[in-house]
Design a protein around this motif. Structure first.
Motif, PDB file in Angstrom:
ATOM      1  N   ALA A   1      16.648  11.627 -16.206  1.00  0.00           N
ATOM      2  CA  ALA A   1      15.702  11.780 -15.093  1.00  0.00           C
ATOM      3  C   ALA A   1      14.626  10.717 -15.162  1.00  0.00           C
ATOM      4  CB  ALA A   1      15.061  13.162 -15.155  1.00  0.00           C
ATOM      5  N   GLY A   2      14.019  10.436 -14.027  1.00  0.00           N
ATOM      6  CA  GLY A   2      12.907   9.488 -13.975  1.00  0.00           C
ATOM      7  C   GLY A   2      11.600  10.260 -13.844  1.00  0.00           C
ATOM      8  N   VAL A   3      10.624   9.901 -14.681  1.00  0.00           N
ATOM      9  CA  VAL A   3       9.322  10.583 -14.600  1.00  0.00           C
ATOM     10  C   VAL A   3       8.651  10.254 -13.263  1.00  0.00           C
ATOM     11  CG1 VAL A   3       7.020  10.782 -15.628  1.00  0.00           C
ATOM     12  CG2 VAL A   3       9.021  10.469 -17.104  1.00  0.00           C
ATOM     13  N   ASP A   4       8.648   8.959 -12.925  1.00  0.00           N
ATOM     14  CA  ASP A   4       7.929   8.530 -11.723  1.00  0.00           C
ATOM     15  C   ASP A   4       8.588   9.078 -10.451  1.00  0.00           C
ATOM     16  OD1 ASP A   4       6.275   6.103 -13.172  1.00  0.00           O
ATOM     17  OD2 ASP A   4       8.305   6.382 -13.939  1.00  0.00           O
ATOM     18  N   ARG A   5       9.913   9.089 -10.443  1.00  0.00           N
ATOM     19  CA  ARG A   5      10.603   9.647  -9.268  1.00  0.00           C
ATOM     20  C   ARG A   5      10.340  11.136  -9.157  1.00  0.00           C
ATOM     21  NH1 ARG A   5      16.439   6.655  -8.555  1.00  0.00           N
ATOM     22  NH2 ARG A   5      15.511   4.575  -8.632  1.00  0.00           N
ATOM     23  N   SER A   6      10.251  11.815 -10.306  1.00  0.00           N
ATOM     24  CA  SER A   6       9.930  13.248 -10.272  1.00  0.00           C
ATOM     25  C   SER A   6       8.520  13.448  -9.726  1.00  0.00           C
ATOM     26  CB  SER A   6      10.019  13.870 -11.665  1.00  0.00           C
ATOM     27  OG  SER A   6      11.312  13.714 -12.173  1.00  0.00           O
TER      28      SER A   6
ATOM     29  N   PHE B   1       9.031   1.739 -15.650  1.00  0.00           N
ATOM     30  CA  PHE B   1       8.999   3.152 -15.279  1.00  0.00           C
ATOM     31  C   PHE B   1       9.271   3.993 -16.522  1.00  0.00           C
ATOM     32  CE2 PHE B   1      13.647   3.577 -15.365  1.00  0.00           C
ATOM     33  CZ  PHE B   1      14.043   2.258 -15.201  1.00  0.00           C
ATOM     34  N   GLU B   2       9.197   5.292 -16.355  1.00  0.00           N
ATOM     35  CA  GLU B   2       9.455   6.170 -17.504  1.00  0.00           C
ATOM     36  C   GLU B   2      10.657   7.055 -17.230  1.00  0.00           C
ATOM     37  OE1 GLU B   2       6.315   8.078 -20.043  1.00  0.00           O
ATOM     38  OE2 GLU B   2       5.060   7.211 -18.499  1.00  0.00           O
ATOM     39  N   GLN B   3      11.395   7.298 -18.282  1.00  0.00           N
ATOM     40  CA  GLN B   3      12.557   8.181 -18.169  1.00  0.00           C
ATOM     41  C   GLN B   3      12.385   9.413 -19.055  1.00  0.00           C
ATOM     42  OE1 GLN B   3      15.761   5.398 -19.234  1.00  0.00           O
ATOM     43  NE2 GLN B   3      16.515   5.624 -17.143  1.00  0.00           N
ATOM     44  N   MET B   4      13.104  10.462 -18.702  1.00  0.00           N
ATOM     45  CA  MET B   4      13.198  11.658 -19.558  1.00  0.00           C
ATOM     46  C   MET B   4      14.702  11.877 -19.732  1.00  0.00           C
ATOM     47  SD  MET B   4      10.390  14.085 -17.587  1.00  0.00           S
ATOM     48  CE  MET B   4      11.108  14.038 -15.939  1.00  0.00           C
ATOM     49  N   GLU B   5      15.204  11.570 -20.911  1.00  0.00           N
ATOM     50  CA  GLU B   5      16.654  11.602 -21.090  1.00  0.00           C
ATOM     51  C   GLU B   5      17.080  12.587 -22.178  1.00  0.00           C
ATOM     52  OE1 GLU B   5      18.741   7.810 -19.477  1.00  0.00           O
ATOM     53  OE2 GLU B   5      17.726   7.240 -21.327  1.00  0.00           O
TER      54      GLU B   5
ATOM     55  N   ALA C   1       6.078  19.685 -18.943  1.00  0.00           N
ATOM     56  CA  ALA C   1       6.949  20.753 -18.421  1.00  0.00           C
ATOM     57  C   ALA C   1       8.388  20.487 -18.849  1.00  0.00           C
ATOM     58  CB  ALA C   1       6.839  20.822 -16.903  1.00  0.00           C
ATOM     59  N   TRP C   2       8.789  19.228 -18.809  1.00  0.00           N
ATOM     60  CA  TRP C   2      10.157  18.856 -19.214  1.00  0.00           C
ATOM     61  C   TRP C   2      10.337  19.115 -20.715  1.00  0.00           C
ATOM     62  CZ3 TRP C   2      12.448  15.054 -22.386  1.00  0.00           C
ATOM     63  CH2 TRP C   2      13.799  14.778 -22.138  1.00  0.00           C
ATOM     64  N   TRP C   3       9.374  18.648 -21.510  1.00  0.00           N
ATOM     65  CA  TRP C   3       9.474  18.788 -22.973  1.00  0.00           C
ATOM     66  C   TRP C   3       9.514  20.263 -23.372  1.00  0.00           C
ATOM     67  CZ3 TRP C   3      10.609  14.819 -26.028  1.00  0.00           C
ATOM     68  CH2 TRP C   3      10.487  14.968 -27.412  1.00  0.00           C
ATOM     69  N   ARG C   4       8.693  21.054 -22.676  1.00  0.00           N
ATOM     70  CA  ARG C   4       8.659  22.482 -22.997  1.00  0.00           C
ATOM     71  C   ARG C   4      10.022  23.123 -22.702  1.00  0.00           C
ATOM     72  NH1 ARG C   4       4.419  24.418 -19.757  1.00  0.00           N
ATOM     73  NH2 ARG C   4       5.983  24.990 -18.235  1.00  0.00           N
ATOM     74  N   ALA C   5      10.566  22.824 -21.505  1.00  0.00           N
ATOM     75  CA  ALA C   5      11.837  23.441 -21.110  1.00  0.00           C
ATOM     76  C   ALA C   5      13.007  22.919 -21.937  1.00  0.00           C
ATOM     77  CB  ALA C   5      12.102  23.183 -19.625  1.00  0.00           C
ATOM     78  N   ILE C   6      12.952  21.633 -22.299  1.00  0.00           N
ATOM     79  CA  ILE C   6      14.114  21.003 -22.930  1.00  0.00           C
ATOM     80  C   ILE C   6      14.063  21.080 -24.451  1.00  0.00           C
ATOM     81  CG2 ILE C   6      15.325  18.783 -23.215  1.00  0.00           C
ATOM     82  CD1 ILE C   6      15.635  20.125 -20.438  1.00  0.00           C
ATOM     83  N   VAL C   7      12.873  20.888 -25.029  1.00  0.00           N
ATOM     84  CA  VAL C   7      12.797  20.847 -26.497  1.00  0.00           C
ATOM     85  C   VAL C   7      12.186  22.134 -27.074  1.00  0.00           C
ATOM     86  CG1 VAL C   7      11.910  19.589 -28.505  1.00  0.00           C
ATOM     87  CG2 VAL C   7      12.594  18.333 -26.448  1.00  0.00           C
ATOM     88  N   ARG C   8      10.971  22.469 -26.610  1.00  0.00           N
ATOM     89  CA  ARG C   8      10.240  23.552 -27.278  1.00  0.00           C
ATOM     90  C   ARG C   8      10.901  24.913 -27.116  1.00  0.00           C
ATOM     91  NH1 ARG C   8       4.295  23.924 -25.428  1.00  0.00           N
ATOM     92  NH2 ARG C   8       4.915  26.014 -24.832  1.00  0.00           N
ATOM     93  N   GLU C   9      11.437  25.169 -25.940  1.00  0.00           N
ATOM     94  CA  GLU C   9      11.969  26.513 -25.688  1.00  0.00           C
ATOM     95  C   GLU C   9      13.454  26.642 -26.001  1.00  0.00           C
ATOM     96  OE1 GLU C   9      10.811  27.388 -21.661  1.00  0.00           O
ATOM     97  OE2 GLU C   9       8.724  27.744 -22.243  1.00  0.00           O
ATOM     98  N   ARG C  10      14.034  25.646 -26.638  1.00  0.00           N
ATOM     99  CA  ARG C  10      15.471  25.733 -26.951  1.00  0.00           C
ATOM    100  C   ARG C  10      15.665  25.486 -28.437  1.00  0.00           C
ATOM    101  NH1 ARG C  10      19.044  24.383 -22.252  1.00  0.00           N
ATOM    102  NH2 ARG C  10      20.570  24.371 -23.907  1.00  0.00           N
ATOM    103  N   ASP C  11      16.673  26.133 -29.017  1.00  0.00           N
ATOM    104  CA  ASP C  11      16.903  25.834 -30.430  1.00  0.00           C
ATOM    105  C   ASP C  11      18.104  24.916 -30.647  1.00  0.00           C
ATOM    106  OD1 ASP C  11      18.779  27.713 -29.933  1.00  0.00           O
ATOM    107  OD2 ASP C  11      17.752  29.329 -31.029  1.00  0.00           O
ATOM    108  N   ASP C  12      18.690  24.431 -29.536  1.00  0.00           N
ATOM    109  CA  ASP C  12      19.797  23.480 -29.685  1.00  0.00           C
ATOM    110  C   ASP C  12      19.349  22.064 -29.340  1.00  0.00           C
ATOM    111  OD1 ASP C  12      19.365  23.878 -27.024  1.00  0.00           O
ATOM    112  OD2 ASP C  12      21.471  24.036 -26.445  1.00  0.00           O
ATOM    113  N   MET C  13      18.031  21.823 -29.391  1.00  0.00           N
ATOM    114  CA  MET C  13      17.541  20.519 -28.947  1.00  0.00           C
ATOM    115  C   MET C  13      16.417  20.039 -29.857  1.00  0.00           C
ATOM    116  SD  MET C  13      18.409  18.791 -26.168  1.00  0.00           S
ATOM    117  CE  MET C  13      18.676  19.775 -24.749  1.00  0.00           C
ATOM    118  N   VAL C  14      16.402  18.741 -30.145  1.00  0.00           N
ATOM    119  CA  VAL C  14      15.290  18.156 -30.900  1.00  0.00           C
ATOM    120  C   VAL C  14      14.795  16.918 -30.150  1.00  0.00           C
ATOM    121  CG1 VAL C  14      15.969  18.982 -33.197  1.00  0.00           C
ATOM    122  CG2 VAL C  14      16.893  16.823 -32.338  1.00  0.00           C
ATOM    123  N   GLY C  15      13.582  16.497 -30.489  1.00  0.00           N
ATOM    124  CA  GLY C  15      12.981  15.357 -29.794  1.00  0.00           C
ATOM    125  C   GLY C  15      13.060  14.083 -30.612  1.00  0.00           C
TER     126      GLY C  15
END
Ligand code: ATP
Length: 460
Positions: A308-313, A196-200, A54-68
């Protein structure tokens, strides 16, 4: 309906559900567990993947100002000199002289051990990075660290990404991955662990625009949680005071969530200025600047970092989803998880184990499985099977009865309302797709009807 809010969700009940149903187990449990390390079980791994997707979709896939990006966990030791982690990533720590428990100084009320009241040692700095050795010889020259954050992998790849993608400011680089911190005090389940895992996101902007991008990301990230089902009243923004600001930050605000133990950080959003690119340029000797085409000048972009933290989310989504509702004589436990996050999207439940019905149901199961995580269950009463699915947050159950064999129709039962509709099998996949995307249950497909007779949810 006596629903609990997340603030009241009992952590013990949640931990017990997570273990009982296979969301999260203590690490190495057969050996007594390893302090503050956790394993995600069959349902937990799905939930966690869904949060990340859900994070990757909102942050990378659905935006054209972002890359992974997916950088390695082990990095050149100079990275941690440049970032300040070798020198500054430490907590002042004291040890109790009698029970030998260690405490961060900010956990002490007075100068005694919070556990036994014993006298504590003078504080000394304790670096939170895990150390290991590269290659077969364990000597100082071969020391490497497990990364304590994913961010640095992004900064050191700034030039690579810029050269290969030709992105112009403002643009961002996003990364998800493991991070390790030798935390002194852990606890509260997966809230604070050592692995833990992060989403940054590192979002690079022109210096004069940093303030407005900071506000933009604060709002954007808060909305992400709300859109996935977190109650607005369980989120708050907490700006850092001057004294609290990390050495690299010009401004920082946490998105706090009301966890069972109280308000605590879910995600941090910082204006890091040009600190990181300047430091890495200095320590590596490489230019990490950007040619501004409008002015034809080289500039060092400012960075806005939503971290963000994956585990905390995962924990926050579970806390907010957990509910107990009166159900006849009993209590119905359910997870109101957003369909995008639910580990199992659909359960296929034949009313009996009679061979012809099972075969029929298994064909439907095989068909749906191509689209979603689907579970097949033909054990015990239908009421019990519904409750089992409610407890793991499955949004829809498809029930197949003997009439289905004759009229090619099945029922869909919704988790939250327990309402049911009956519809032709030919419409099933499309209808489920629409409902999982948020369509009301009673928006009926061709040939569909609101279903009452099949509503028997008795526990017998
Ligand atoms: P805290 O103050 O709770 O220790 P932090 O401010 O050190 O957190 P950051 O360095 O900003 O955390 O990391 C960004 C995010 O990573 C946090 O908001 C959190 O979601 C997650 N995180 C950090 N440390 C841990 C940990 N030990 N266990 C689980 N998640 C963590």
């Amino acid at each position: 309906m006596a629903e609990q809010t997340s603030g009241q969700t009992n952590m013990e009940k949640l931990v017990s559900l997570c273990q009982r149903r296979g969301f999260i187990f203590p690490s190495s449990e057969i050996y007594g567990g390893l302090s503050s390390c956790w394993d995600y079980g069959p349902l937990g791994v799905e939930l966690k993947q869904n949060v990340k997707q859900a994070w990757w979709r909102a942050i990378v896939r659905e935006r054209d100002d972002m890359v992974g990006l997916d950088a390695s966990i082990l990095m050149h030791p100079k990275v941690w000199e440049a970032s300040g982690h070798l020198e500054g990533f430490s907590d002042p720590l004291v040890e109790c002289k009698s029970c030998h428990l260690r405490w961060r100084t900010d956990e002490l009320k007075d100068n005694s051990c919070p556990s036994c009241g014993g006298e504590v040692t003078e504080p000394h700095l304790f670096n939170l990075m895990f150390k290991t050795f590269m290659g077969p010889i364990e000597e100082e020259a071969n020391v490497v660290y497990l990364r304590p954050e994913t961010a640095q992998g992004i900064f050191v790849n700034f030039q690579n990404v810029l050269n290969t993608t030709r992105k112009r400011l403002p643009f961002g680089i996003a990364q998800m991955g493991k991070a390790f911190r030798n935390e002194i005090t852990t606890g509260n389940f997966i809230f604070r662990s050592r692995e833990f895992e992060q989403m940054e996101i590192e979002y690079f902007v022109k210096p004069g625009t940093a303030e407005e991008w900071f506000d933009y990301w604060l709002e954007e990230r808060r909305n992400w949680y709300v859109n996935l089902g977190i109650k607005k009243e369980n989120l708050r923004l907490r700006p850092h005071t001057e004294e609290e600001l990390a050495h690299y930050a010009r401004k920082c605000s946490d998105i706090d969530f009301l966890f069972p133990m109280g308000w605590a950080e879910l995600e941090g959003i910082a204006n890091r200025g040009d600190f990181d690119l300047v430091q890495h340029a200095k320590y590596s000797g490489k230019s990490l600047s950007y040619l501004d085409e409008e002015t034809n000048e080289h500039i060092v972009p400012y960075i806005i970092e939503p971290s963000a933290g994956v585990d905390r989310s995962v924990l926050a989504f579970l806390c907010d989803a957990y509910a107990e509702e009166p159900d006849k004589e009993e209590i119905r436990v359910l997870l109101h998880l957003h369909p995008d996050l639910a580990p199992i999207k659909v359960a296929v439940l034949p009313l009996s184990k009679r061979e012809n019905l099972v075969q029929f149901a298994k064909e439907i199961y095989a068909d749906l499985r191509a689209c979603w995580m689907v579970q097949y269950d033909d054990t015990q009463s239908i009421g019990r099977r519904y409750r089992r699915q409610d407890e793991i947050g499955t949004p829809f159950c498809v029930t197949i009865d003997f009439q289905s064999l004759e009229d090619n129709q099945v029922t869909i039962r919704e988790r939250d309302s327990m309402n049911q509709i009956r519809l032709p099998i030919a419409e099933l996949k499309e209808t489920l797709a629409a409902k999982l995307a948020g369509e009301e249950l009673f928006v009926l497909p061709p040939g569909g009807q609101i279903w009452k007779e099949g509503g028997n949810e008795s526990q017998n």
